[in-house]
Design a protein around this motif. Structure first.
Motif, PDB file in Angstrom:
ATOM      1  N   TYR A   1       9.963   3.354   4.182  1.00  0.00           N
ATOM      2  CA  TYR A   1       9.776   4.697   3.610  1.00  0.00           C
ATOM      3  C   TYR A   1       8.635   4.599   2.612  1.00  0.00           C
ATOM      4  N   SER A   2       8.137   5.739   2.182  1.00  0.00           N
ATOM      5  CA  SER A   2       6.956   5.725   1.324  1.00  0.00           C
ATOM      6  C   SER A   2       7.311   6.057  -0.120  1.00  0.00           C
TER       7      SER A   2
ATOM      8  N   ARG B   1       5.530   7.901  -1.942  1.00  0.00           N
ATOM      9  CA  ARG B   1       5.252   9.333  -2.133  1.00  0.00           C
ATOM     10  C   ARG B   1       6.488  10.163  -1.854  1.00  0.00           C
ATOM     11  N   ASP B   2       7.217   9.819  -0.786  1.00  0.00           N
ATOM     12  CA  ASP B   2       8.431  10.568  -0.461  1.00  0.00           C
ATOM     13  C   ASP B   2       9.539  10.305  -1.475  1.00  0.00           C
TER      14      ASP B   2
ATOM     15  N   VAL C   1       2.775   7.067  -7.865  1.00  0.00           N
ATOM     16  CA  VAL C   1       2.611   6.278  -6.647  1.00  0.00           C
ATOM     17  C   VAL C   1       1.462   5.299  -6.806  1.00  0.00           C
TER      18      VAL C   1
ATOM     19  N   ARG D   1      14.605   7.035   5.948  1.00  0.00           N
ATOM     20  CA  ARG D   1      14.158   7.534   4.638  1.00  0.00           C
ATOM     21  C   ARG D   1      15.330   8.093   3.836  1.00  0.00           C
TER      22      ARG D   1
ATOM     23  N   ASP E   1       0.820  -1.210   0.000  1.00  0.00           N
ATOM     24  CA  ASP E   1       0.000   0.000   0.000  1.00  0.00           C
ATOM     25  C   ASP E   1       0.856   1.263   0.000  1.00  0.00           C
ATOM     26  N   GLY E   2       1.840   1.284  -0.885  1.00  0.00           N
ATOM     27  CA  GLY E   2       2.673   2.472  -1.045  1.00  0.00           C
ATOM     28  C   GLY E   2       3.853   2.551  -0.106  1.00  0.00           C
ATOM     29  N   GLU E   3       4.121   1.494   0.651  1.00  0.00           N
ATOM     30  CA  GLU E   3       5.257   1.512   1.582  1.00  0.00           C
ATOM     31  C   GLU E   3       6.240   0.406   1.233  1.00  0.00           C
TER      32      GLU E   3
ATOM     33  N   TYR F   1      10.807  -0.617   1.981  1.00  0.00           N
ATOM     34  CA  TYR F   1      11.802  -0.424   3.022  1.00  0.00           C
ATOM     35  C   TYR F   1      13.211  -0.430   2.435  1.00  0.00           C
TER      36      TYR F   1
ATOM     37  N   CYS G   1      14.974   8.922   0.202  1.00  0.00           N
ATOM     38  CA  CYS G   1      14.082  10.059  -0.034  1.00  0.00           C
ATOM     39  C   CYS G   1      14.761  11.385   0.277  1.00  0.00           C
TER      40      CYS G   1
ATOM     41  N   ARG H   1       1.523   1.210  -6.279  1.00  0.00           N
ATOM     42  CA  ARG H   1       1.132   1.094  -4.867  1.00  0.00           C
ATOM     43  C   ARG H   1       1.291  -0.312  -4.293  1.00  0.00           C
TER      44      ARG H   1
END
Length: 289
Positions: free
Chosen positions: A120-121, A123-124, A132, A184, A109-111, A113, A187, A136
């Motif tokens: 981290y996401s 989106r970032d 994204v 992160r 769901d968008g996450e 590691y 990112c 996802r």
């Protein structure tokens, strides 16, 4: 104990390694190395390459050239033709580069590691909500390039490059020690988001992440070098067809590539955390083919 063994022993100590490679003026040292590495003086070149050999397992036996104009010329070296053939199976996604396999798995769901326990996401990382959504619940894998490796990267599949977005940032080291300590990290560092489409229209994205020292990314599709000195718009529209194995560009220092693939791709049997892989070898397989 040799000097090289002493250096290795010191850098294996995580606290010392982190201090030596991160708690320094990262941006200033990166700018300096960008200038220094391009000096075309035989004495500077030879001393620099000798020092590089001392600190690493540098092997130039595969290089296309036997002599180099500068440290930079050596670092971004081509290989002899035929040494990194792309896996010919059309269902296979080939590794875009030589590297050490880091974290990999399913994007939840968008996450994702950077190492276990350090999420981290998307989106970032990407800075693009539309992209994204396309990734996802897909697959991801990170490839870390060490300083001594071949630094050019290639198209992992047939497709079309649609857009490149350059995101300014820091130049943290991207080794496992830093990944454990800096949340992160991918990112935060400078990076390029290379948006591509596979032949069936699905999104496939590569994110080359720059790191300390030269921290520049050369992309042939744009005929540009992207780095801290890049000015103006950060988004570059492209319309470039690539075939699996085509050279896309190069790093000007060891770093990382994050690959984002559709969810129906499975990882090849050789994909194991910490194992080495060569450009062109199987990385993922399309299970719908």
């Amino acid at each position: 104990m040799t000097v090289k063994n002493l250096i290795e022993a010191l850098t294996e100590q995580e606290d010392i390694n982190f201090l030596l490679t991160n708690r320094i003026p990262r941006a200033a040292l990166t700018r300096f190395m960008g200038w220094f590495s391009k000096i075309e003086n035989p004495l500077v070149r030879d001393a620099s390459i000798a020092c590089w050999r001392l600190f690493s397992d540098l092997d130039l036996s595969e290089a296309k050239k036997t002599s180099f104009k500068s440290l930079h010329d050596c670092f971004t070296r081509e290989l002899r033709p035929g040494l990194r053939p792309a896996d010919p199976d059309p269902a296979v996604v080939a590794s875009p580069s030589d590297g050490i396999i880091g974290a990999f798995g399913t994007i939840a769901d968008g996450e994702l590691y950077q190492i276990k326990g350090a999420p981290y996401s998307l989106r970032d990382l990407l800075g693009d909500s539309e992209l994204v959504e396309q990734h996802r619940n897909g697959r991801f894998v990170t490839l870390r390039l060490t300083s001594s490796m071949y630094h050019r990267f290639h198209a992992p599949q047939d497709g079309r490059i649609l857009k490149v977005s350059f995101i300014h940032g820091d130049v943290w080291n991207v080794n496992p020690i830093a990944l454990k300590r800096i949340e992160r990290l991918f990112c935060k560092n400078e990076r390029a988001v290379i948006r591509t489409r596979l032949k069936n229209g699905e999104a496939f994205t590569l994110v080359p992440v720059a790191a300390i020292l030269v921290a520049s990314i050369r992309l042939h599709a744009l005929d540009l070098v992207l780095n801290a000195g890049t000015r103006g718009p950060a988004d570059y529209l492209c319309d470039v067809d690539v075939q699996k194995g085509d050279e896309l560009g190069w790093f000007e220092h060891g770093s990382t590539i994050v690959l984002l693939a559709p969810g129906h791709f499975d990882f090849a049997d050789n994909v194991k955390e910490g194992s080495r892989i060569l450009a062109g070898q199987a990385l993922l397989r399309n299970t719908t083919s």
